[in-house]
Design a protein around this motif. Structure first.
Motif, short mmCIF file in Angstrom:
data_model
loop_
_atom_site.label_atom_id
_atom_site.label_comp_id
_atom_site.label_asym_id
_atom_site.label_seq_id
_atom_site.Cartn_x
_atom_site.Cartn_y
_atom_site.Cartn_z
N ALA A 160 0.90 -1.16 -0.06
CA ALA A 160 -0.08 -0.09 0.17
C ALA A 160 0.95 1.11 -0.01
N PHE A 241 -8.49 -3.63 6.21
CA PHE A 241 -7.49 -2.93 5.72
C PHE A 241 -7.19 -3.38 4.14
N VAL A 245 -8.45 -0.26 1.97
CA VAL A 245 -7.05 0.60 1.72
C VAL A 245 -6.22 -0.03 0.60
#
Length: 340
Positions: A160, A241, A245
């Motif tokens: 990420a 997550f 994300v």
């Protein structure tokens, strides 16, 4: 005035960094257990003439098989495996060998040699499980082990952060060069229709991918699942997550680079056919997924061309971002929920 050359330089730099990451990430274990370039395991001493040189000597080329009397048992495969380890290990210094003699005296000498060899290799006995031939550790397996040591949440965070950094750098380049938003496929018109089209495209691509994986497995061509398995979360927070994300960042950055910049901006700024750039960007898209093995490169290259075609036909980056996100998300969810 748009500086297309400057933006092309930004795009080329980001692409080079991404392909470098893909090259170094090939140490991630594949379906065979190590990287695709891992050396073959050494043969045992029964099939390797070099190993058999310890059993017979030039002085006795026609020596019959040695028979042992008394409580002694023939050397089993464990002893052979340990002998293979002593030859293939870094300590390859020769050890004095007793010549093999026919008859009971030769058998006693052979027994003593086997006993001495077992005592000198006691450390190898403790390190090697019974029946397993030890082999030297390769550089590929060392990189694979280090990748495996990282827990999924750290790997996801690393992905990420790297995608966010590269995407931000590419966006900065677009702002600096004055690239029009339309050239990158950025538009706020007809958002519901584009969102629905992206969802339909993503579902269709995922279904086609599942059919292709099933057919390939029937022909003995198993897809490489090592990368996805290494990124699969183990906690609820990790799944949140991943879906909220990591996957949006991956889909947004990759579509901005491979479709918005390489197809839309290059075609608009340099008067190049967008279909030609769709083919070029799809090849680069496949190469950027080198950690998934050769089959993964081919599959992602084909997927990239479909996404590039959708971008050319719709002129919308949102459509391909939504489709890309759904394909990735359904891969994780399908494997976890249904074992696909």
């Amino acid at each position: 005035m748009t500086d297309w050359a400057a933006f092309a330089g930004f795009t080329g730099l980001v692409l080079a960094v991404l392909l470098s990451f893909a090259h170094f990430s090939r140490g991630v274990p594949h379906a065979e257990g190590t990287g695709s370039d891992a050396p073959a395991a050494p043969h045992d001493s029964e099939s390797d003439p070099a190993q058999n040189a310890r059993v017979a000597t030039p002085d006795d080329p026609v020596s019959p098989p040695v028979e042992r009397d008394g409580p002694h048992e023939p050397a089993d495969s464990d002893t052979v495996s340990l002998a293979s380890f002593s030859v293939d290990s870094t300590d390859a210094s020769p050890r004095p060998e007793s010549p093999t003699l026919a008859g009971d005296d030769g058998a006693d000498d052979a027994d003593s040699d086997v006993t001495a060899g077992s005592e000198s290799e006691s450390e190898s006995d403790r390190a090697t499980p019974p029946g397993v031939t030890a082999a030297p550790v390769s550089a590929v397996s060392e990189r694979s082990a280090s990748a495996d040591d990282l827990p999924p949440h750290l790997l996801l965070a690393n992905v990420a952060l790297s995608q966010a950094f590269l995407g931000g750098f590419l966006g900065l380049g677009a702002w600096y060069a004055g690239v029009p938003a339309a050239a990158l496929g950025l538009s706020v018109t007809d958002l519901p229709a584009k969102l629905a089209l992206g969802v339909g495209l993503g579902l269709a691509l995922y279904g086609a991918n599942r059919v292709g994986s099933t057919v390939s497995e029937r022909f003995g061509i198993a897809p490489d699942e090592a990368v996805r398995e290494s990124l699969t979360p183990r906690t609820t927070a990790g799944w949140v997550f991943l879906f909220a994300v990591a996957l949006p960042l991956i889909a947004g950055f990759e579509e901005l680079l491979f479709r918005g910049a390489l197809v839309g901006a290059v075609a608009a700024g340099f008067d190049v056919s967008p279909w030609l750039m769709a083919a070029v960007s799809s090849a680069a898209f496949g190469a950027g997924h080198g950690a998934q093995g050769r089959l993964g490169i081919v599959v992602t290259g084909l997927l990239g061309f479909v996404l590039a075609a959708a971008f050319v036909l719709t002129g919308s980056l949102l459509v391909v971002v939504v489709a890309h996100y759904l394909v990735n998300a359904l891969e994780f969810a399908g494997h976890e929920l249904f074992g696909w």
